[in-house]
Write a protein that holds these residues in place. Structure first.
Motif, PDB file in Angstrom:
ATOM      1  N   VAL A  95      28.855  42.341  45.871  1.00  0.00           N
ATOM      2  CA  VAL A  95      29.708  41.434  45.102  1.00  0.00           C
ATOM      3  C   VAL A  95      28.820  40.418  44.414  1.00  0.00           C
ATOM      4  O   VAL A  95      27.944  39.818  45.056  1.00  0.00           O
ATOM      5  CB  VAL A  95      30.728  40.715  46.004  1.00  0.00           C
ATOM      6  N   GLN A  96      29.018  40.241  43.142  1.00  0.00           N
ATOM      7  CA  GLN A  96      28.315  39.184  42.408  1.00  0.00           C
ATOM      8  C   GLN A  96      29.329  38.134  41.987  1.00  0.00           C
ATOM      9  O   GLN A  96      30.408  38.468  41.491  1.00  0.00           O
ATOM     10  CB  GLN A  96      27.613  39.776  41.191  1.00  0.00           C
ATOM     11  N   LEU A  97      28.976  36.886  42.182  1.00  0.00           N
ATOM     12  CA  LEU A  97      29.862  35.768  41.883  1.00  0.00           C
ATOM     13  C   LEU A  97      29.292  34.961  40.731  1.00  0.00           C
ATOM     14  O   LEU A  97      28.135  34.540  40.776  1.00  0.00           O
ATOM     15  CB  LEU A  97      30.016  34.872  43.110  1.00  0.00           C
ATOM     16  N   VAL A  98      30.126  34.739  39.721  1.00  0.00           N
ATOM     17  CA  VAL A  98      29.704  33.966  38.548  1.00  0.00           C
ATOM     18  C   VAL A  98      30.596  32.737  38.452  1.00  0.00           C
ATOM     19  O   VAL A  98      31.805  32.848  38.234  1.00  0.00           O
ATOM     20  CB  VAL A  98      29.800  34.795  37.263  1.00  0.00           C
ATOM     21  N   CYS A 119      35.408  31.008  39.436  1.00  0.00           N
ATOM     22  CA  CYS A 119      34.444  31.914  40.058  1.00  0.00           C
ATOM     23  C   CYS A 119      34.992  33.326  39.949  1.00  0.00           C
ATOM     24  O   CYS A 119      36.017  33.655  40.554  1.00  0.00           O
ATOM     25  CB  CYS A 119      34.206  31.539  41.511  1.00  0.00           C
ATOM     26  N   ALA A 120      34.286  34.153  39.186  1.00  0.00           N
ATOM     27  CA  ALA A 120      34.687  35.545  39.006  1.00  0.00           C
ATOM     28  C   ALA A 120      33.805  36.434  39.867  1.00  0.00           C
ATOM     29  O   ALA A 120      32.572  36.341  39.812  1.00  0.00           O
ATOM     30  CB  ALA A 120      34.561  35.939  37.543  1.00  0.00           C
ATOM     31  N   ALA A 121      34.449  37.278  40.650  1.00  0.00           N
ATOM     32  CA  ALA A 121      33.724  38.185  41.535  1.00  0.00           C
ATOM     33  C   ALA A 121      33.738  39.595  40.954  1.00  0.00           C
ATOM     34  O   ALA A 121      34.811  40.152  40.715  1.00  0.00           O
ATOM     35  CB  ALA A 121      34.360  38.188  42.921  1.00  0.00           C
ATOM     36  N   SER A 122      32.552  40.137  40.725  1.00  0.00           N
ATOM     37  CA  SER A 122      32.458  41.533  40.271  1.00  0.00           C
ATOM     38  C   SER A 122      32.250  42.425  41.482  1.00  0.00           C
ATOM     39  O   SER A 122      31.860  41.969  42.550  1.00  0.00           O
ATOM     40  CB  SER A 122      31.291  41.686  39.299  1.00  0.00           C
ATOM     41  N   GLY A 123      32.510  43.684  41.312  1.00  0.00           N
ATOM     42  CA  GLY A 123      32.328  44.586  42.436  1.00  0.00           C
ATOM     43  C   GLY A 123      33.591  44.686  43.264  1.00  0.00           C
ATOM     44  O   GLY A 123      34.694  44.529  42.760  1.00  0.00           O
ATOM     45  N   THR A 124      33.434  44.909  44.525  1.00  0.00           N
ATOM     46  CA  THR A 124      34.558  45.178  45.415  1.00  0.00           C
ATOM     47  C   THR A 124      35.420  43.942  45.632  1.00  0.00           C
ATOM     48  O   THR A 124      34.915  42.822  45.679  1.00  0.00           O
ATOM     49  CB  THR A 124      34.027  45.682  46.758  1.00  0.00           C
ATOM     50  N   PHE A 125      36.703  44.159  45.779  1.00  0.00           N
ATOM     51  CA  PHE A 125      37.662  43.089  46.013  1.00  0.00           C
ATOM     52  C   PHE A 125      37.327  42.316  47.279  1.00  0.00           C
ATOM     53  O   PHE A 125      36.988  42.886  48.307  1.00  0.00           O
ATOM     54  CB  PHE A 125      39.059  43.707  46.141  1.00  0.00           C
ATOM     55  N   ALA A 126      37.418  40.988  47.193  1.00  0.00           N
ATOM     56  CA  ALA A 126      37.104  40.122  48.321  1.00  0.00           C
ATOM     57  C   ALA A 126      38.387  39.660  49.003  1.00  0.00           C
ATOM     58  O   ALA A 126      39.324  39.249  48.326  1.00  0.00           O
ATOM     59  CB  ALA A 126      36.305  38.915  47.853  1.00  0.00           C
ATOM     60  N   SER A 127      38.438  39.712  50.327  1.00  0.00           N
ATOM     61  CA  SER A 127      39.640  39.313  51.056  1.00  0.00           C
ATOM     62  C   SER A 127      39.829  37.800  51.065  1.00  0.00           C
ATOM     63  O   SER A 127      40.951  37.312  50.964  1.00  0.00           O
ATOM     64  CB  SER A 127      39.589  39.841  52.487  1.00  0.00           C
ATOM     65  N   THR A 184      43.130  33.232  50.832  1.00  0.00           N
ATOM     66  CA  THR A 184      43.053  34.650  51.133  1.00  0.00           C
ATOM     67  C   THR A 184      43.744  35.456  50.021  1.00  0.00           C
ATOM     68  O   THR A 184      44.418  34.890  49.146  1.00  0.00           O
ATOM     69  CB  THR A 184      43.736  34.962  52.467  1.00  0.00           C
ATOM     70  N   SER A 185      43.605  36.763  50.095  1.00  0.00           N
ATOM     71  CA  SER A 185      44.240  37.623  49.092  1.00  0.00           C
ATOM     72  C   SER A 185      45.767  37.551  49.168  1.00  0.00           C
ATOM     73  O   SER A 185      46.445  37.818  48.174  1.00  0.00           O
ATOM     74  CB  SER A 185      43.776  39.064  49.274  1.00  0.00           C
TER      75      SER A 185
END
Length: 113
Positions: free
Chosen positions: A2-5, A22-30, A50-51
């Motif tokens: 996961v990369q966070l921008v 904060c945008a997270a690329s890659g797999t969904f974060a819980s 949380t999600s």
């Protein structure tokens, strides 16, 4: 992975507002959230979400900061109102997926008196 921008930090006068993203690329974060670190070794919790939408705030920001999340965009936001000089810190985005925690690079928030 996961990369966070992060974006949205800056300089503001006391009483003003800022919005962090904060945008997270890659797999969904819980769980996603924000922490901050003023000069010194301690990084403290600001807010997490949380999600499913469960939210936690630090007592110092309750009533002033609002965390929100767009699950479709895997993005978390922090609306900061009524900012105080003691809110000055580097703000870090955090994302959790399973047992792995990811951190953003940090964005500076400076509140002048």
């Amino acid at each position: 992975q996961v990369q966070l921008v992060e974006s949205g930090g800056g300089l503001v006068q006391a009483g003003g507002s800022l919005r962090l993203s904060c945008a997270a690329s890659g797999t969904f974060a819980s769980v996603m959230g924000w922490y901050r670190q003023a000069p010194g070794p301690q990084r403290e919790l600001v807010a997490t979400i949380t999600s499913s939408g469960s939210i936690m705030y630090a007592d110092s920001v309750k009533g002033r900061f609002t965390i929100s999340r767009d699950n479709a965009k895997n993005t978390v936001y922090l609306q900061m109102n009524s900012l105080k000089p003691e809110d000055t810190a580097v703000y870090y985005c955090k994302a959790v997926r399973g047992i792995i925690t990811y951190w953003g690079q940090g964005t500076q928030v400076t509140v002048s008196s």
